[in-house]
Write an enzyme that holds these catalytic residues in place. Structure first.
Site, mmCIF file in Angstrom:
data_model
loop_
_atom_site.group_PDB
_atom_site.id
_atom_site.type_symbol
_atom_site.label_atom_id
_atom_site.label_comp_id
_atom_site.label_asym_id
_atom_site.label_seq_id
_atom_site.Cartn_x
_atom_site.Cartn_y
_atom_site.Cartn_z
ATOM 1 N N TYR A 129 -12.669 -16.635 13.540
ATOM 2 C CA TYR A 129 -13.417 -15.473 13.093
ATOM 3 C C TYR A 129 -14.454 -15.913 12.068
ATOM 4 O O TYR A 129 -14.139 -16.636 11.121
ATOM 5 C CB TYR A 129 -12.503 -14.416 12.464
ATOM 6 C CG TYR A 129 -13.270 -13.162 12.106
ATOM 7 C CD1 TYR A 129 -13.432 -12.154 13.046
ATOM 8 C CD2 TYR A 129 -13.884 -13.024 10.866
ATOM 9 C CE1 TYR A 129 -14.172 -11.015 12.750
ATOM 10 C CE2 TYR A 129 -14.623 -11.890 10.568
ATOM 11 C CZ TYR A 129 -14.767 -10.890 11.515
ATOM 12 O OH TYR A 129 -15.514 -9.780 11.225
ATOM 13 N N SER A 237 -12.825 -15.453 -3.231
ATOM 14 C CA SER A 237 -13.048 -16.817 -3.700
ATOM 15 C C SER A 237 -12.753 -16.944 -5.192
ATOM 16 O O SER A 237 -12.826 -15.975 -5.950
ATOM 17 C CB SER A 237 -14.490 -17.226 -3.411
ATOM 18 O OG SER A 237 -14.680 -18.593 -3.712
ATOM 19 N N GLN A 259 -19.294 -19.559 -7.708
ATOM 20 C CA GLN A 259 -18.277 -18.773 -7.007
ATOM 21 C C GLN A 259 -18.373 -17.292 -7.351
ATOM 22 O O GLN A 259 -18.092 -16.429 -6.518
ATOM 23 C CB GLN A 259 -16.871 -19.285 -7.344
ATOM 24 C CG GLN A 259 -16.596 -20.677 -6.823
ATOM 25 C CD GLN A 259 -16.879 -20.790 -5.339
ATOM 26 O OE1 GLN A 259 -16.187 -20.223 -4.508
ATOM 27 N NE2 GLN A 259 -17.925 -21.535 -4.990
ATOM 28 N N HIS A 328 -10.336 -23.493 -5.965
ATOM 29 C CA HIS A 328 -11.159 -24.642 -6.337
ATOM 30 C C HIS A 328 -10.853 -25.012 -7.785
ATOM 31 O O HIS A 328 -10.858 -24.140 -8.652
ATOM 32 C CB HIS A 328 -12.646 -24.327 -6.224
ATOM 33 C CG HIS A 328 -13.078 -23.789 -4.897
ATOM 34 N ND1 HIS A 328 -13.274 -22.440 -4.668
ATOM 35 C CD2 HIS A 328 -13.337 -24.420 -3.729
ATOM 36 C CE1 HIS A 328 -13.656 -22.279 -3.409
ATOM 37 N NE2 HIS A 328 -13.701 -23.450 -2.812
#
Length: 436
Positions: A129, A237, A259, A328
């Site tokens: 997707y 995120s 981000q 991250h």
């Protein structure tokens, strides 16, 4: 950005706030998702086309649902040739990294005739997707398709929402072609997940669904798990920077905002042992925010989920980093490699001031599909392992089985499973009586 002294209480409050972003907390959308899934399951293409018209304003039918070769050629003409060359370089790096993850089948043979092993085979089909909407993400196309292709998956199906014109974003389409998608369908949202999970007249079901999406896509993936496998239920995120007094405040601020610009729910956190750095970064974040293009999104993200935490010691800072378990993690300390040895929870780790997070998003090679919302404590980045399955292989000679058959019979009887015991016993002309 707000500067907070790191204490157990402040850490607890921040962790609770971050968890509000988890897809697990969006139950108010579940009924809508369930209705879409059931509709597509029952009505197939008809439901898919209706939802595509409702949500994407596109007139999609059985005649234009699948992307054609002509549309792919047209997309190449629309994408800057320099960008195509950059994508090819990125693909080479991603492929090279993931080829090192390939597992091989193995077998162990003993002198008594026992053969034990593990057979590794790729999944037959995978659905990828790719979001549309606010922006196009050809990098996500590459990160999802290439490890599946390296694993040996033969059928790699991509779904992505079309624009109102019925066209797929050209950069997304070129990335899919370069990466090796075998089919591309113009459908997005929960209806795309339903089509991949259950199948329709035009879209054959797959064995696994991968790729990020909005809350409806995330909940749909979570709901169809069991009918098919999924990679994960991805949340917004997030970035965490661990820094000491040696870090460059401009670099830290720029990386945090890289981000925060994703969406309003994105999280950007600095954990540092330096109050001076904290103040400098806070000032620089404000300067950058005014100059960047997605100012409103960045402000909302920073106001709700942005923090600068000042720790009394590096030990306390590292403990907090491991508890947050960020998607991250950048380490900007005097000796980042030494610091890394004490990190146990992170999706991807970036070491040193020239290893900023966007390097991983686009070019370095490791996958940028990463665990979010603290799930790096028990999940890993998307990899070749996500697109294979393992079968155990067992072969015993008569002599090898005879040596252990009485142990197996006793074990089976201890669990009152006499048919199990009998399956072993009949091979040695023994009779099993049900003593219960």
């Amino acid at each position: 950005m707000r500067i907070i002294q790191l204490t157990e209480e402040s850490k607890k409050n921040i962790l609770e706030n971050l968890l509000k972003r988890s897809p697990n907390n969006y139950d108010k959308y579940q009924d809508t998702v369930n209705a879409i899934l059931e509709d597509v399951k029952e009505n197939g293409d008809k439901a898919v086309f209706a939802y595509t018209k409702q949500f994407d304003k596109a007139d999609i039918t059985g005649g234009n649902l699948i992307v054609t070769e002509e549309e792919i050629d047209e997309a190449y003409q629309c994408v800057d040739s320099d960008l195509i060359e950059i994508m090819k370089k990125s693909i080479a790096n991603i492929r090279s990294f993931h080829e090192k993850q390939v597992r091989n089948s193995w077998f162990h043979t003993r002198e008594d005739g026992v053969i034990l092993g593990q057979r590794v085979t790729p999944l037959a089909s995978v659905g990828v997707y790719v979001p549309g909407g606010k922006a196009a993400y050809p990098s996500s196309v590459l990160m999802n398709i290439i490890p599946a292709q390296v694993a040996g998956v033969k059928r790699i199906v991509m779904t992505t929402p079309p624009g109102a014109s019925g066209k797929v974003n050209p950069a997304t389409l070129v990335a899919a072609n370069l990466a090796g998608a075998t089919e591309v369908y113009k459908v997005g949202g929960a209806q795309a997940i339903a089509a991949l999970a259950y199948g329709t007249e035009s879209i054959q079901k797959v064995d696994k669904i991968a790729g990020p999406g909005n809350i409806f896509v995330a909940l749909a993936k979570k709901t169809v798990y069991g009918h098919v496998s999924i990679d994960s239920v991805a949340g917004p995120s997030e970035i965490l920077v661990l820094a000491d007094e040696t870090a460059n405040p401009k670099y830290v601020a720029a990386d945090l905002l890289s981000q925060a610009e994703h969406d309003e729910l994105a999280s950007a956190i600095l954990v540092t042992t330096s109050r001076k750095l904290a103040e400098q970064v806070s000032e620089q974040v404000e300067i950058f925010t005014e100059a960047l293009s997605r100012t409103d999104i960045i402000r909302s993200s920073i106001e709700n989920y942005g923090y600068i935490l000042v720790a009394d010691s590096m030990e306390s800072a590292i403990q907090t980093v491991n508890e947050i378990a960020s998607e991250h993690l950048e380490i900007l300390t005097e000796n980042p490699f030494d610091t890394m040895t004490r990190i146990t929870n992170a999706g991807a780790i970036f070491l040193g001031e020239y290893s900023s997070e966007p390097l991983g998003d686009y070019f370095a090679g490791p996958n940028h599909v990463l665990p979010t919302n603290g799930t790096a404590k028990f999940f890993s980045p998307l990899s070749v392992d996500d697109f294979i399955k393992k079968s155990s292989v067992i072969s015993y000679s008569k002599e090898a089985l005879e040596e252990v058959h009485e142990d197996i019979i006793r074990f089976a009887k201890a669990e009152h499973l006499t048919a199990h015991a009998n399956s072993i016993a009949v091979r040695f002309d023994k009779e099993i009586l049900d003593e219960d």
